[in-house]
Design a protein around this motif. Structure first.
Motif, PDB file in Angstrom:
ATOM      1  N   LEU A 107       1.002  -1.391  -0.235  1.00  0.00           N
ATOM      2  CA  LEU A 107      -0.049  -0.034  -0.066  1.00  0.00           C
ATOM      3  C   LEU A 107       0.801   1.252  -0.215  1.00  0.00           C
ATOM      4  O   LEU A 107       0.516   2.344  -0.823  1.00  0.00           O
ATOM      5  N   GLY A 108       1.843   1.020   0.657  1.00  0.00           N
ATOM      6  CA  GLY A 108       2.746   2.570   0.965  1.00  0.00           C
ATOM      7  C   GLY A 108       3.585   2.782  -0.440  1.00  0.00           C
ATOM      8  O   GLY A 108       3.441   3.737  -1.000  1.00  0.00           O
ATOM      9  N   GLN A 109       3.931   1.466  -1.124  1.00  0.00           N
ATOM     10  CA  GLN A 109       4.841   1.828  -2.246  1.00  0.00           C
ATOM     11  C   GLN A 109       3.781   2.350  -3.508  1.00  0.00           C
ATOM     12  O   GLN A 109       3.927   3.140  -4.256  1.00  0.00           O
ATOM     13  N   ALA A 110       2.396   1.681  -3.489  1.00  0.00           N
ATOM     14  CA  ALA A 110       1.441   2.207  -4.396  1.00  0.00           C
ATOM     15  C   ALA A 110       1.007   3.696  -4.233  1.00  0.00           C
ATOM     16  O   ALA A 110       0.997   4.419  -4.957  1.00  0.00           O
ATOM     17  N   ALA A 111       0.888   3.925  -2.885  1.00  0.00           N
ATOM     18  CA  ALA A 111       0.492   5.457  -2.695  1.00  0.00           C
ATOM     19  C   ALA A 111       1.670   6.504  -2.879  1.00  0.00           C
ATOM     20  O   ALA A 111       1.443   7.429  -3.250  1.00  0.00           O
ATOM     21  N   THR A 112       2.818   5.807  -2.603  1.00  0.00           N
ATOM     22  CA  THR A 112       3.927   6.820  -3.069  1.00  0.00           C
ATOM     23  C   THR A 112       4.200   6.913  -4.483  1.00  0.00           C
ATOM     24  O   THR A 112       4.460   8.069  -4.824  1.00  0.00           O
ATOM     25  N   ALA A 113       4.103   5.719  -5.261  1.00  0.00           N
ATOM     26  CA  ALA A 113       4.009   6.062  -6.839  1.00  0.00           C
ATOM     27  C   ALA A 113       3.026   7.016  -7.263  1.00  0.00           C
ATOM     28  O   ALA A 113       3.333   7.772  -7.981  1.00  0.00           O
ATOM     29  N   VAL A 114       1.776   6.953  -6.672  1.00  0.00           N
ATOM     30  CA  VAL A 114       0.859   7.767  -6.957  1.00  0.00           C
ATOM     31  C   VAL A 114       0.970   9.346  -6.652  1.00  0.00           C
ATOM     32  O   VAL A 114       0.640  10.201  -7.407  1.00  0.00           O
TER      33      VAL A 114
END
Length: 426
Positions: free
Chosen positions: A376-383
């Motif tokens: 979740l953290g990696q996806a939110a950071t990418a967004v």
């Protein structure tokens, strides 16, 4: 030669001072007669609220510094003494402790309001960039202040965060040693942080002064995001917006003082009521809530680049700092000729998705870095970074804004006639 004031003051003392030092004329021009767009809504209250909270923080901080002892053996006990033995010490500390959270709440709302209404666009680029520096100074001040109670979370938070600088090649370890004043977080570290925590709010106050100077030079933005066409589009700041700000202040104080008197430790960590112990590590080290989105970005980077030449730790630190500094590039990343999201149908939805993503980052930052939280953290950071580096530049070309009103005055009357956004830009 005495200067000539544009105002005729009836009080002879005021007139005598103003001819030699025009402070009353400046105050009247900037606080009374200042022409303000007539359509400002309550989202514009948060700038003045941030200034009021800053004054409260400085005033309570000075009183607390009179009783606080910046020594590793005495700091925790001195805070307890302030709470138990100093007259109204509990009130000063709770105002200061919860004031930090209030400060970040109003500033974050102020930033998102500026993002929604395009307050970073020309001619307000410098105004926006100064605001980013204010945010950085706030973060540094808040981090150092969190260390001063010298509880478990204070100590270990300082250890983890300062250790991040060791990721920088060549100079990293020297920076950490300088911050610590030795080879571990100890008494010299506490003394450094106390001195800097006392100094930085006054630097912050200076930045706010420059921020206001820039604001009064380029004038306020407004919900429509269009320029003032003449006196018919403005109102004097006093009494109209003074009254509006006072009402907003009253509502804010109810919210603020609820936490001070009824839930004073709501934003705190239970481990920070335990005295710092270098031999016992808390199960889950987390910073204050207002750092959690950036903490999640830091932890999201779990991979090396270029076969280990750029380690994950360095990438995480760079991403964390970039998450703040990229805000300063907004005027050049978003090239749309229209400021306000009211007239940008795609950007409006993208904005709310971005806000939800920031809240998700805050949630992930508060959770242990394991299982689904990592992804979740990696996806939110990418967004987060895609919003700035891809979405905003792309929207500048593909989005067709709705027609803009011809002026602020016509927008609030049935006879208001719109013109094309691209026509106005031309």
């Amino acid at each position: 030669m005495a200067s000539h004031s544009p105002y005729e003051w009836k009080n002879p003392t005021v007139a005598w001072i103003d001819r030699r030092l025009p402070i009353f004329s400046m105050a009247r021009a900037d606080l009374v007669d200042y022409p303000t767009p007539k359509n400002l809504n309550y989202w514009w209250n948060f700038g003045s609220l941030a200034g009021i909270v800053l004054v409260i923080m400085i005033a309570t901080g000075i009183f607390l510094a009179m009783q606080y002892t910046p020594h590793a053996s005495l700091a925790f006990e001195s805070v307890e003494r302030i709470m138990r033995d100093v007259n109204y010490g509990w009130l000063m500390r709770y105002l200061h402790m919860n004031g930090a959270s209030m400060f970040f709440i109003v500033v974050y709302i102020h930033i998102f309001r500026g993002l929604y209404y395009g307050s970073y666009k020309a001619p307000r680029e410098i105004l926006w960039i100064i605001g980013v520096f204010i945010l950085l100074a706030m973060m540094a001040t808040g981090f150092m202040g969190y260390v001063l109670p010298w509880g478990q979370m204070s100590f270990w938070g300082a250890t983890v965060i300062t250790n991040l600088f060791s990721a920088f090649p060549l100079v990293g370890s020297d920076i950490v040693t300088w911050l610590w004043g030795g080879f571990s977080v100890d008494n010299p570290t506490l003394n450094r942080f106390f001195a800097l925590h006392y100094l930085l709010p006054f630097i912050l106050f200076g930045l706010v002064f420059v921020h206001l100077w820039a604001l009064h030079t380029v004038k306020s933005n407004n919900p429509l995001g269009i320029d003032v066409k003449g006196p018919q589009d403005t109102l004097p700041f006093t009494p109209y917006y003074t009254a509006k700000d006072m009402f907003g202040l009253g509502v804010f104080l109810i919210f603020y003082l609820f936490f001070v008197f009824f839930q004073p430790n709501f934003f705190g960590e239970p481990d920070n009521f335990i005295k710092a112990n270098p031999l016992v590590t808390p199960a889950h080290i987390v910073p204050e809530w207002y750092f959690l989105p950036f903490y999640a970005i830091l932890r999201a980077i779990t991979f090396d680049l270029f076969w280990g030449l750029v380690p994950a730790k360095l990438l995480g630190v760079l991403a964390m700092f970039a998450a703040v500094l990229i805000l300063a590039l907004l005027p050049w990343l978003d090239r749309s000729p229209v400021r306000s999201a009211r007239f940008r149908p795609i950007f409006k939805w993208v904005f709310w998705l971005f806000l939800a993503n920031c809240l998700l980052l805050g949630y992930v930052g508060a959770r242990p870095p394991e299982g689904i939280n990592v992804y979740l953290g990696q996806a939110a950071t990418a967004v987060y970074f895609l919003f700035f580096l891809v979405v905003l530049p792309l929207l500048s070309f593909i989005e067709r804004p709705r027609p803009l009103p011809t002026s602020i005055s016509t927008a609030v009357t049935p006879a208001g006639v719109g013109v094309s956004a691209r026509g106005v830009a031309e």
